[in-house]
Scaffold this motif. Structure first.
Motif, PDB file in Angstrom:
ATOM      1  N   GLN A 153      57.750  21.709  47.740  1.00  0.00           N
ATOM      2  CA  GLN A 153      56.507  21.782  47.684  1.00  0.00           C
ATOM      3  C   GLN A 153      56.147  22.942  47.928  1.00  0.00           C
ATOM      4  OE1 GLN A 153      55.475  19.836  51.511  1.00  0.00           O
ATOM      5  NE2 GLN A 153      53.423  19.454  50.393  1.00  0.00           N
ATOM      6  N   TYR A 154      56.934  23.731  49.428  1.00  0.00           N
ATOM      7  CA  TYR A 154      57.461  25.239  49.836  1.00  0.00           C
ATOM      8  C   TYR A 154      57.617  25.880  47.845  1.00  0.00           C
ATOM      9  CZ  TYR A 154      58.296  29.560  51.250  1.00  0.00           C
ATOM     10  OH  TYR A 154      58.546  31.518  51.029  1.00  0.00           O
ATOM     11  N   ASN A 155      58.741  25.868  47.862  1.00  0.00           N
ATOM     12  CA  ASN A 155      59.046  26.760  46.898  1.00  0.00           C
ATOM     13  C   ASN A 155      58.635  26.579  45.417  1.00  0.00           C
ATOM     14  OD1 ASN A 155      61.594  28.578  47.276  1.00  0.00           O
ATOM     15  ND2 ASN A 155      62.198  26.134  47.638  1.00  0.00           N
ATOM     16  N   LEU A 156      56.912  25.424  45.115  1.00  0.00           N
ATOM     17  CA  LEU A 156      55.806  25.757  44.000  1.00  0.00           C
ATOM     18  C   LEU A 156      55.202  26.148  44.480  1.00  0.00           C
ATOM     19  CD1 LEU A 156      55.744  21.489  43.563  1.00  0.00           C
ATOM     20  CD2 LEU A 156      56.332  23.271  41.827  1.00  0.00           C
ATOM     21  N   TYR A 157      54.673  26.416  46.250  1.00  0.00           N
ATOM     22  CA  TYR A 157      53.472  27.021  46.272  1.00  0.00           C
ATOM     23  C   TYR A 157      54.388  28.965  45.895  1.00  0.00           C
ATOM     24  CZ  TYR A 157      51.739  22.815  48.769  1.00  0.00           C
ATOM     25  OH  TYR A 157      51.332  21.475  49.004  1.00  0.00           O
ATOM     26  N   PHE A 158      54.914  28.893  46.565  1.00  0.00           N
ATOM     27  CA  PHE A 158      55.660  30.138  46.305  1.00  0.00           C
ATOM     28  C   PHE A 158      56.029  30.295  45.205  1.00  0.00           C
ATOM     29  CE2 PHE A 158      58.402  33.977  47.209  1.00  0.00           C
ATOM     30  CZ  PHE A 158      58.064  34.244  48.534  1.00  0.00           C
ATOM     31  N   ILE A 159      55.848  29.483  44.096  1.00  0.00           N
ATOM     32  CA  ILE A 159      55.803  30.030  42.185  1.00  0.00           C
ATOM     33  C   ILE A 159      54.688  29.942  41.931  1.00  0.00           C
ATOM     34  CG2 ILE A 159      56.181  29.335  40.147  1.00  0.00           C
ATOM     35  CD1 ILE A 159      58.706  27.801  41.329  1.00  0.00           C
ATOM     36  N   SER A 160      53.944  29.541  42.502  1.00  0.00           N
ATOM     37  CA  SER A 160      51.879  30.045  41.937  1.00  0.00           C
ATOM     38  C   SER A 160      51.785  31.038  42.721  1.00  0.00           C
ATOM     39  CB  SER A 160      51.196  28.303  42.397  1.00  0.00           C
ATOM     40  OG  SER A 160      51.322  28.672  44.725  1.00  0.00           O
ATOM     41  N   LEU A 161      52.100  31.521  43.653  1.00  0.00           N
ATOM     42  CA  LEU A 161      51.325  32.928  44.648  1.00  0.00           C
ATOM     43  C   LEU A 161      52.145  33.862  43.618  1.00  0.00           C
ATOM     44  CD1 LEU A 161      50.654  34.666  46.635  1.00  0.00           C
ATOM     45  CD2 LEU A 161      53.243  34.873  46.845  1.00  0.00           C
ATOM     46  N   ALA A 162      53.283  33.795  42.664  1.00  0.00           N
ATOM     47  CA  ALA A 162      52.583  34.828  40.752  1.00  0.00           C
ATOM     48  C   ALA A 162      52.254  34.756  39.788  1.00  0.00           C
ATOM     49  CB  ALA A 162      54.738  34.451  40.353  1.00  0.00           C
ATOM     50  N   SER A 163      51.837  33.690  39.478  1.00  0.00           N
ATOM     51  CA  SER A 163      50.628  32.765  38.680  1.00  0.00           C
ATOM     52  C   SER A 163      49.064  33.927  39.641  1.00  0.00           C
ATOM     53  CB  SER A 163      50.406  32.268  38.487  1.00  0.00           C
ATOM     54  OG  SER A 163      49.878  31.742  37.506  1.00  0.00           O
ATOM     55  N   ILE A 164      49.052  33.444  40.305  1.00  0.00           N
ATOM     56  CA  ILE A 164      47.805  34.645  41.160  1.00  0.00           C
ATOM     57  C   ILE A 164      48.102  35.477  41.052  1.00  0.00           C
ATOM     58  CG2 ILE A 164      46.497  34.496  43.797  1.00  0.00           C
ATOM     59  CD1 ILE A 164      47.350  31.456  44.503  1.00  0.00           C
ATOM     60  N   LEU A 165      48.876  36.561  41.848  1.00  0.00           N
ATOM     61  CA  LEU A 165      49.285  38.227  41.147  1.00  0.00           C
ATOM     62  C   LEU A 165      49.088  38.496  39.996  1.00  0.00           C
ATOM     63  CD1 LEU A 165      52.462  38.694  43.215  1.00  0.00           C
ATOM     64  CD2 LEU A 165      50.231  39.076  43.905  1.00  0.00           C
ATOM     65  N   LEU A 166      49.293  37.642  39.124  1.00  0.00           N
ATOM     66  CA  LEU A 166      49.955  37.862  37.819  1.00  0.00           C
ATOM     67  C   LEU A 166      48.182  37.740  37.073  1.00  0.00           C
ATOM     68  CD1 LEU A 166      50.892  38.921  34.890  1.00  0.00           C
ATOM     69  CD2 LEU A 166      50.564  36.141  34.370  1.00  0.00           C
ATOM     70  N   MET A 167      47.531  36.421  37.955  1.00  0.00           N
ATOM     71  CA  MET A 167      45.665  36.506  37.029  1.00  0.00           C
ATOM     72  C   MET A 167      44.769  37.817  37.777  1.00  0.00           C
ATOM     73  SD  MET A 167      43.940  32.949  38.184  1.00  0.00           S
ATOM     74  CE  MET A 167      43.663  33.175  40.372  1.00  0.00           C
ATOM     75  N   VAL A 168      45.202  37.879  39.107  1.00  0.00           N
ATOM     76  CA  VAL A 168      44.251  39.422  39.585  1.00  0.00           C
ATOM     77  C   VAL A 168      44.151  40.186  39.098  1.00  0.00           C
ATOM     78  CG1 VAL A 168      43.738  40.258  42.411  1.00  0.00           C
ATOM     79  CG2 VAL A 168      44.155  37.997  42.280  1.00  0.00           C
ATOM     80  N   THR A 169      45.950  40.750  39.453  1.00  0.00           N
ATOM     81  CA  THR A 169      46.056  42.328  38.375  1.00  0.00           C
ATOM     82  C   THR A 169      45.438  42.142  37.114  1.00  0.00           C
ATOM     83  OG1 THR A 169      48.306  41.731  37.570  1.00  0.00           O
ATOM     84  CG2 THR A 169      48.118  42.615  40.032  1.00  0.00           C
ATOM     85  N   ASN A 170      45.472  41.318  36.297  1.00  0.00           N
ATOM     86  CA  ASN A 170      44.624  41.566  34.790  1.00  0.00           C
ATOM     87  C   ASN A 170      43.277  41.412  34.864  1.00  0.00           C
ATOM     88  OD1 ASN A 170      45.903  41.266  32.528  1.00  0.00           O
ATOM     89  ND2 ASN A 170      47.925  39.914  33.452  1.00  0.00           N
ATOM     90  N   LEU A 171      43.044  40.644  36.319  1.00  0.00           N
ATOM     91  CA  LEU A 171      41.729  41.074  36.666  1.00  0.00           C
ATOM     92  C   LEU A 171      40.498  41.958  36.865  1.00  0.00           C
ATOM     93  CD1 LEU A 171      39.705  37.243  38.924  1.00  0.00           C
ATOM     94  CD2 LEU A 171      39.079  38.573  36.382  1.00  0.00           C
ATOM     95  N   ILE A 172      41.112  43.212  37.483  1.00  0.00           N
ATOM     96  CA  ILE A 172      41.300  44.222  37.249  1.00  0.00           C
ATOM     97  C   ILE A 172      40.354  44.990  36.240  1.00  0.00           C
ATOM     98  CG2 ILE A 172      41.796  46.605  39.067  1.00  0.00           C
ATOM     99  CD1 ILE A 172      43.765  44.587  40.328  1.00  0.00           C
ATOM    100  N   PRO A 173      39.489  46.139  36.036  1.00  0.00           N
ATOM    101  CA  PRO A 173      39.135  46.463  35.517  1.00  0.00           C
ATOM    102  C   PRO A 173      39.672  47.521  34.995  1.00  0.00           C
ATOM    103  CG  PRO A 173      37.322  46.244  36.820  1.00  0.00           C
ATOM    104  CD  PRO A 173      38.720  46.257  37.252  1.00  0.00           C
ATOM    105  N   PHE A 174      41.326  48.263  34.482  1.00  0.00           N
ATOM    106  CA  PHE A 174      42.089  48.840  34.063  1.00  0.00           C
ATOM    107  C   PHE A 174      42.239  48.948  32.945  1.00  0.00           C
ATOM    108  CE2 PHE A 174      46.114  50.966  35.140  1.00  0.00           C
ATOM    109  CZ  PHE A 174      45.739  52.596  35.194  1.00  0.00           C
ATOM    110  N   LYS A 175      42.204  50.245  32.076  1.00  0.00           N
ATOM    111  CA  LYS A 175      42.133  49.913  30.448  1.00  0.00           C
ATOM    112  C   LYS A 175      43.689  49.206  29.880  1.00  0.00           C
ATOM    113  CE  LYS A 175      41.649  52.821  26.624  1.00  0.00           C
ATOM    114  NZ  LYS A 175      41.939  54.514  25.777  1.00  0.00           N
ATOM    115  N   GLY A 176      44.021  48.002  29.381  1.00  0.00           N
ATOM    116  CA  GLY A 176      44.409  47.388  29.274  1.00  0.00           C
ATOM    117  C   GLY A 176      44.481  46.165  29.227  1.00  0.00           C
ATOM    118  N   THR A 177      43.742  45.701  30.427  1.00  0.00           N
ATOM    119  CA  THR A 177      43.776  44.750  31.647  1.00  0.00           C
ATOM    120  C   THR A 177      43.033  43.237  30.387  1.00  0.00           C
ATOM    121  OG1 THR A 177      42.210  45.644  33.066  1.00  0.00           O
ATOM    122  CG2 THR A 177      44.461  45.345  33.199  1.00  0.00           C
ATOM    123  N   ASP A 178      42.434  42.158  31.235  1.00  0.00           N
ATOM    124  CA  ASP A 178      41.868  41.535  30.236  1.00  0.00           C
ATOM    125  C   ASP A 178      40.286  42.032  31.364  1.00  0.00           C
ATOM    126  OD1 ASP A 178      43.990  40.043  28.891  1.00  0.00           O
ATOM    127  OD2 ASP A 178      44.450  38.828  30.745  1.00  0.00           O
ATOM    128  N   GLY A 179      39.983  41.912  32.596  1.00  0.00           N
ATOM    129  CA  GLY A 179      39.310  43.008  33.039  1.00  0.00           C
ATOM    130  C   GLY A 179      38.520  43.936  32.279  1.00  0.00           C
TER     131      GLY A 179
END
Length: 199
Positions: A153-179
């Protein structure tokens, strides 16, 4: 001159956000999750960090897959799919696989919008990766919520954190990101709508 200063300031701000926001999420996410880590010790921490890092290629693949799905649903045509050094590209003979190293790009899904459309749909294509990351987080957390084994359970939560990081960094409107791509497409649409209203 003022425009150049403004662009430099915006780039610097976006660059800082690119590091600050993921750092903030990583620090507090890890700090919070350690409270729920069963039998905490150094080896457990190393194992969890290893899983966290190894999950990134999977999250990147799912993110780019989200763009492909979003693109196909919007009527886009496939051009290229990249995952680290491996590239699948559309040619006259079909899809060709090759190897090409671009240090700044871990994943990429390129598609072209439908032909003969003045305002092709862009939102689902550009946000498809973000949506896929969000679905991944919800799925991992949901599975973690029903599993009785605390370590899994803990490791699944920890792995989900990597997906959150990827999503948030791609939301930032820096050239080349999805945002950035979404913002530019929205601006372009606003310009097109203004021109239509004027005419």
């Amino acid at each position: 001159m003022n425009d150049q200063k403004k662009k430099t300031k915006n780039r610097s701000f976006a660059f800082i956000l690119t590091f600050l926001i993921p750092g903030f999420i990583g620090f507090f996410g890890a700090h919070y999750s350690l409270k729920y880590m069963p039998d905490f010790n150094f080896m457990n921490l190393l194992f969890s960090l290893g899983l966290f890092l190894l999950s990134f290629p999977i999250h990147i693949f799912l993110h780019e897959l989200g763009h492909l799905i979003g693109g196909y649903l919007s009527g886009y045509q496939f051009i290229m799919f990249r995952l680290f050094k491996y590239v699948w590209i559309q040619t006259d003979e079909g899809i060709s696989r090759r190897e090409q190293v671009l240090p700044s790009i871990a994943g990429q899904a390129l598609m072209v919008p439908p032909k003969n459309e003045k305002n092709p749909p862009f939102l689902l294509y550009h946000s498809g990766g973000l949506i896929m990351n969000l679905i991944t987080v919800i799925l991992l957390v949901s599975i973690g919520g029903v599993i009785q084994n605390q370590s899994v359970q803990y490791n699944l939560y920890f792995i989900s954190l990597a997906s959150i990081l990827l999503m948030v960094t791609n939301l930032i409107p820096f050239k080349g990101t999805d945002g950035y791509n979404i913002l530019q497409s929205l601006k372009q649409k606003e310009k097109q709508d203004e021109m239509t209203n004027i005419l």
